[in-house]
Design a protein around this motif. Structure first.
Motif, PDB file in Angstrom:
ATOM      1  N   ILE A   1       0.856  -1.177   0.000  1.00 28.16           N
ATOM      2  CA  ILE A   1       0.000   0.000   0.000  1.00 28.16           C
ATOM      3  C   ILE A   1       0.898   1.235   0.000  1.00 28.16           C
ATOM      4  O   ILE A   1       1.741   1.404   0.889  1.00 28.16           O
ATOM      5  CB  ILE A   1      -0.929   0.025   1.226  1.00 28.16           C
ATOM      6  N   ILE A   2       0.696   2.079  -1.002  1.00 29.34           N
ATOM      7  CA  ILE A   2       1.468   3.313  -1.147  1.00 29.34           C
ATOM      8  C   ILE A   2       0.513   4.490  -0.996  1.00 29.34           C
ATOM      9  O   ILE A   2      -0.559   4.511  -1.612  1.00 29.34           O
ATOM     10  CB  ILE A   2       2.159   3.380  -2.523  1.00 29.34           C
ATOM     11  N   GLY A   3       0.866   5.459  -0.162  1.00 33.67           N
ATOM     12  CA  GLY A   3       0.017   6.630   0.051  1.00 33.67           C
ATOM     13  C   GLY A   3       0.726   7.911  -0.331  1.00 33.67           C
ATOM     14  O   GLY A   3       1.941   8.053  -0.130  1.00 33.67           O
ATOM     15  N   ILE A   4      -0.030   8.849  -0.901  1.00 34.55           N
ATOM     16  CA  ILE A   4       0.515  10.151  -1.293  1.00 34.55           C
ATOM     17  C   ILE A   4      -0.352  11.256  -0.685  1.00 34.55           C
ATOM     18  O   ILE A   4      -1.577  11.190  -0.731  1.00 34.55           O
ATOM     19  CB  ILE A   4       0.539  10.320  -2.829  1.00 34.55           C
ATOM     20  N   ASP A   5       0.297  12.269  -0.126  1.00 34.89           N
ATOM     21  CA  ASP A   5      -0.425  13.448   0.354  1.00 34.89           C
ATOM     22  C   ASP A   5       0.528  14.635   0.376  1.00 34.89           C
ATOM     23  O   ASP A   5       1.755  14.469   0.350  1.00 34.89           O
ATOM     24  CB  ASP A   5      -1.021  13.223   1.745  1.00 34.89           C
ATOM     25  N   VAL A   6      -0.046  15.815   0.450  1.00 36.80           N
ATOM     26  CA  VAL A   6       0.744  17.042   0.468  1.00 36.80           C
ATOM     27  C   VAL A   6       1.007  17.519   1.890  1.00 36.80           C
ATOM     28  O   VAL A   6       1.885  18.364   2.119  1.00 36.80           O
ATOM     29  CB  VAL A   6       0.033  18.144  -0.353  1.00 36.80           C
ATOM     30  N   ILE A   7       0.266  16.975   2.870  1.00 39.27           N
ATOM     31  CA  ILE A   7       0.370  17.428   4.258  1.00 39.27           C
ATOM     32  C   ILE A   7       1.190  16.409   5.054  1.00 39.27           C
ATOM     33  O   ILE A   7       0.825  15.229   5.140  1.00 39.27           O
ATOM     34  CB  ILE A   7      -1.020  17.616   4.899  1.00 39.27           C
ATOM     35  N   ASP A   8       2.280  16.865   5.646  1.00 33.28           N
ATOM     36  CA  ASP A   8       3.179  15.965   6.370  1.00 33.28           C
ATOM     37  C   ASP A   8       2.490  15.287   7.546  1.00 33.28           C
ATOM     38  O   ASP A   8       2.791  14.121   7.854  1.00 33.28           O
ATOM     39  CB  ASP A   8       4.403  16.742   6.865  1.00 33.28           C
ATOM     40  N   ASP A   9       1.576  15.993   8.229  1.00 29.96           N
ATOM     41  CA  ASP A   9       0.873  15.401   9.369  1.00 29.96           C
ATOM     42  C   ASP A   9       0.114  14.142   8.950  1.00 29.96           C
ATOM     43  O   ASP A   9       0.080  13.147   9.678  1.00 29.96           O
ATOM     44  CB  ASP A   9      -0.112  16.405   9.976  1.00 29.96           C
ATOM     45  N   ARG A  10      -0.494  14.189   7.784  1.00 32.21           N
ATOM     46  CA  ARG A  10      -1.257  13.036   7.303  1.00 32.21           C
ATOM     47  C   ARG A  10      -0.331  11.886   6.913  1.00 32.21           C
ATOM     48  O   ARG A  10      -0.649  10.712   7.157  1.00 32.21           O
ATOM     49  CB  ARG A  10      -2.125  13.445   6.112  1.00 32.21           C
ATOM     50  N   LEU A  11       0.790  12.195   6.310  1.00 35.21           N
ATOM     51  CA  LEU A  11       1.760  11.158   5.978  1.00 35.21           C
ATOM     52  C   LEU A  11       2.235  10.452   7.241  1.00 35.21           C
ATOM     53  O   LEU A  11       2.384   9.218   7.264  1.00 35.21           O
ATOM     54  CB  LEU A  11       2.954  11.768   5.239  1.00 35.21           C
ATOM     55  N   LYS A  12       2.452  11.230   8.294  1.00 37.69           N
ATOM     56  CA  LYS A  12       2.912  10.658   9.561  1.00 37.69           C
ATOM     57  C   LYS A  12       1.855   9.739  10.167  1.00 37.69           C
ATOM     58  O   LYS A  12       2.171   8.658  10.676  1.00 37.69           O
ATOM     59  CB  LYS A  12       3.269  11.771  10.545  1.00 37.69           C
ATOM     60  N   ILE A  13       0.595  10.169  10.125  1.00 39.08           N
ATOM     61  CA  ILE A  13      -0.483   9.339  10.672  1.00 39.08           C
ATOM     62  C   ILE A  13      -0.555   8.008   9.928  1.00 39.08           C
ATOM     63  O   ILE A  13      -0.640   6.930  10.529  1.00 39.08           O
ATOM     64  CB  ILE A  13      -1.838  10.073  10.591  1.00 39.08           C
ATOM     65  N   ALA A  14      -0.500   8.062   8.593  1.00 39.77           N
ATOM     66  CA  ALA A  14      -0.577   6.842   7.783  1.00 39.77           C
ATOM     67  C   ALA A  14       0.587   5.910   8.082  1.00 39.77           C
ATOM     68  O   ALA A  14       0.424   4.686   8.159  1.00 39.77           O
ATOM     69  CB  ALA A  14      -0.600   7.197   6.301  1.00 39.77           C
TER      70      ALA A  14
ATOM     71  N   ASP B   1       2.533   1.029   3.476  1.00 38.38           N
ATOM     72  CA  ASP B   1       3.893   0.510   3.511  1.00 38.38           C
ATOM     73  C   ASP B   1       4.899   1.575   3.098  1.00 38.38           C
ATOM     74  O   ASP B   1       6.039   1.583   3.574  1.00 38.38           O
ATOM     75  CB  ASP B   1       4.008  -0.696   2.568  1.00 38.38           C
ATOM     76  N   GLU B   2       4.461   2.463   2.212  1.00 42.70           N
ATOM     77  CA  GLU B   2       5.296   3.573   1.755  1.00 42.70           C
ATOM     78  C   GLU B   2       4.441   4.828   1.683  1.00 42.70           C
ATOM     79  O   GLU B   2       3.264   4.757   1.279  1.00 42.70           O
ATOM     80  CB  GLU B   2       5.876   3.298   0.358  1.00 42.70           C
ATOM     81  N   VAL B   3       5.000   5.968   2.083  1.00 42.74           N
ATOM     82  CA  VAL B   3       4.295   7.242   1.942  1.00 42.74           C
ATOM     83  C   VAL B   3       5.175   8.200   1.148  1.00 42.74           C
ATOM     84  O   VAL B   3       6.394   8.243   1.338  1.00 42.74           O
ATOM     85  CB  VAL B   3       3.902   7.863   3.307  1.00 42.74           C
ATOM     86  N   LEU B   4       4.549   8.944   0.256  1.00 40.61           N
ATOM     87  CA  LEU B   4       5.256   9.887  -0.600  1.00 40.61           C
ATOM     88  C   LEU B   4       4.623  11.265  -0.476  1.00 40.61           C
ATOM     89  O   LEU B   4       3.392  11.384  -0.447  1.00 40.61           O
ATOM     90  CB  LEU B   4       5.181   9.441  -2.065  1.00 40.61           C
ATOM     91  N   ARG B   5       5.465  12.274  -0.399  1.00 38.08           N
ATOM     92  CA  ARG B   5       4.924  13.630  -0.416  1.00 38.08           C
ATOM     93  C   ARG B   5       4.555  13.988  -1.851  1.00 38.08           C
ATOM     94  O   ARG B   5       5.298  13.676  -2.796  1.00 38.08           O
ATOM     95  CB  ARG B   5       5.932  14.630   0.136  1.00 38.08           C
ATOM     96  N   SER B   6       3.422  14.624  -2.008  1.00 38.74           N
ATOM     97  CA  SER B   6       2.934  14.964  -3.336  1.00 38.74           C
ATOM     98  C   SER B   6       3.948  15.804  -4.098  1.00 38.74           C
ATOM     99  O   SER B   6       4.505  16.774  -3.574  1.00 38.74           O
ATOM    100  CB  SER B   6       1.607  15.734  -3.210  1.00 38.74           C
ATOM    101  N   GLY B   7       4.221  15.430  -5.343  1.00 33.91           N
ATOM    102  CA  GLY B   7       5.176  16.163  -6.153  1.00 33.91           C
ATOM    103  C   GLY B   7       5.166  15.688  -7.583  1.00 33.91           C
ATOM    104  O   GLY B   7       4.503  14.703  -7.936  1.00 33.91           O
ATOM    105  N   PRO B   8       5.932  16.362  -8.450  1.00 34.90           N
ATOM    106  CA  PRO B   8       5.900  16.055  -9.891  1.00 34.90           C
ATOM    107  C   PRO B   8       6.492  14.703 -10.253  1.00 34.90           C
ATOM    108  O   PRO B   8       6.273  14.213 -11.361  1.00 34.90           O
ATOM    109  CB  PRO B   8       6.712  17.197 -10.503  1.00 34.90           C
TER     110      PRO B   8
END
Length: 360
Positions: free
Chosen positions: A206-219, A226-233
Motif C-alpha cells: 500500500i502506497i500513500g501520497i499526500d501534500v500534508i506531512d501530518d497526514r503522511l505521519k499518521i498513515a 507501507d510507503e508514503v510519498l509527499r505529493s510532487g511532480p
C-alpha cells in the motif's frame, strides 16, 4: 428497555457558512410513525461538510444544505424512544444512521442506494436537508438504521455512517486482494480509511501520497501504508520504482485534486483499475495513452448502499478493525466550533464530537 429522562430542550450545532459552527438551544423532537429518537453518542465530521457547508453553502436546490439544519451526517447513538409502527429496532438498541433518507420506492432506493434517490420531494440527507447528529438527540427513520454490535464502539459506528462505508463501496468495485499493490492519493480521513480496509482485504503493498506531512505521519505511524510519498511532480516515477517499474494494480483516488488524479491514473499499471472517491475538482487526461492503450478501468463511487453498510459492520467485527483508531481528536459538543476549525485545517486524522463515555 432503557429508562432515561428525556429533556424538553437540547444543544445543537448549525453551520452558518462563514467558517464557524453555531451552538443553540432546540426542542427535543418526538418520534412519529416509523421513527425513533436517538441519544447521540458520537458524530464525526466529514470532509464534504467542510467543502460544501462550513466555509460557504455551495450546494443549491434539493441536495444543498438548508439554512438552520442541525449539522452532522455521520451519527451514531442509542435509541431512547421508538414511535409507533417500528418493526425491528426498539429502545436501548445501538444504531448507526445511514445518512440519506430516501423515498424508498424509486429504483435506487430499492437497490439500497438512498444516496442516489431520485425523488426531489422525499430525498433528505441528515445534516443537510434534515436535522443531523451534531445535537444531544436525533430524530431518524427506522428504515435508515444499521445495528451496531456491542464489540464496536459508537465512535467506530459514526465512521461507518459515511467515511468507511463510502470507501468500502469503492474498494468492492475495483476488488482488492493479495495480488494487488494499491496506491491511495489523498490521506485525509477517507484515504486513511482506504489504507485500513485495504490492509484487511489483503493488499500486498500500500502506497500513500499526500501534500500534508501530518497526514503522511499518521498513515505511517498507524501502519496503514507501507510507503508514503509527499505529493510532487515525480510521484508517478516514484510509484513505478516501488513496484518493479510496472505501477499498481489498484488505485484509490481520495484527494479530488487534479494533479493527484493524473498521478493516480498514470501510476496504474496496464489492465489496472482505479476508483474515484474524492468529491469535486477536475480530471484532465489523454484517453489513448492514459487509459485506452493500457486497457485500464475507471470507476466512480458515491457513498454506499445500506445493505453493504451492514455487510461492512459484520466484516469490521470479523477483522477486529476499529475505525475509531483513525480519530486523532475528540471534542465535547460545547466545543464544536473548535472541532470544525481543526478539521478544516487538515492537520489531523478524523475529528469527532463525542457524548458521554465516547469522549474519553
Amino acid at each position: 428497555m432503557i429508562s432515561i429522562n428525556i429533556p424538553e430542550e437540547m444543544s445543537a450545532a448549525t453551520l452558518p457558512g462563514n467558517s464557524t459552527a453555531k451552538l443553540e438551544a432546540r426542542r427535543v423532537p418526538q418520534p412519529g410513525h416509523g421513527e425513533v429518537l436517538i441519544r447521540m453518542k458520537c458524530s464525526t465530521i466529514c470532509g464534504s461538510d467542510i467543502r460544501c457547508i462550513y466555509h460557504e453553502h455551495l450546494g443549491k436546490g434539493p441536495e444543498g444544505y438548508q439554512d438552520g439544519m442541525i449539522a452532522g451526517h455521520e451519527p451514531c447513538g442509542q435509541i431512547v424512544k421508538a414511535g409507533p409502527g417500528c418493526r425491528r429496532f426498539r429502545e436501548g438498541d445501538r444504531v448507526i444512521v445511514y445518512h440519506i433518507s430516501g423515498c424508498g420506492v424509486c429504483n435506487d432506493c430499492r437497490r439500497g442506494y438512498m444516496i442516489s434517490c431520485t425523488s426531489e420531494k422525499f430525498r433528505r440527507a441528515y445534516g443537510w436537508q434534515r436535522d443531523g447528529g451534531m445535537a444531544d438527540y436525533l430524530l431518524a427513520e427506522e428504515k435508515d438504521l444499521v445495528h451496531l454490535p456491542d464489540s464496536l464502539s459508537y465512535a467506530d459506528g459514526a465512521q461507518v455512517a459515511c467515511g468507511f462505508g463510502t470507501v468500502y463501496e469503492g474498494l468492492e468495485k475495483v476488488g482488492i486482494s493479495g495480488n494487488d499493490a494499491v496506491l491511495i492519493t489523498g490521506l485525509g480521513p477517507v484515504g486513511l480509511a482506504a489504507g485500513a480496509l485495504c490492509r484487511k482485504l489483503g493488499a500486498r503493498k500500500i502506497i500513500g501520497i499526500d501534500v500534508i506531512d501530518d497526514r503522511l505521519k499518521i498513515a505511517r505511524d498507524l501502519g496503514l501504508c507501507d510507503e508514503v510519498l509527499r505529493s510532487g511532480p515525480d510521484n508517478v516515477d516514484e510509484v513505478r520504482a516501488l513496484t518493479g517499474g510496472h505501477g499498481v494494480e489498484r488505485t484509490v483516488e481520495c484527494s479530488a485534486n487534479a494533479s493527484a488524479r493524473n498521478t493516480a491514473l498514470r501510476a496504474t499499471r496496464k489492465w489496472g483499475r482505479m476508483v474515484m472517491i474524492g468529491e469535486g475538482g477536475r480530471l484532465e487526461m489523454n484517453p489513448s495513452p492514459d487509459m485506452i492503450h493500457d486497457q485500464k478501468m475507471l470507476y466512480g463511487s458515491w457513498v454506499t448502499s445500506i445493505w453493504r453498510m451492514e455487510e461492512l459492520v459484520e466484516r469490521l467485527v470479523r477483522w477486529n478493525l476499529h475505525p475509531a483508531e483513525l480519530i486523532t481528536h475528540r471534542f465535547p459538543l460545547e466545543k464544536v466550533n473548535d472541532a470544525y476549525a481543526l478539521m478544516a485545517s487538515g492537520r489531523c486524522g478524523k475529528v469527532a464530537v463525542c457524548f458521554d463515555e465516547e469522549l474519553a
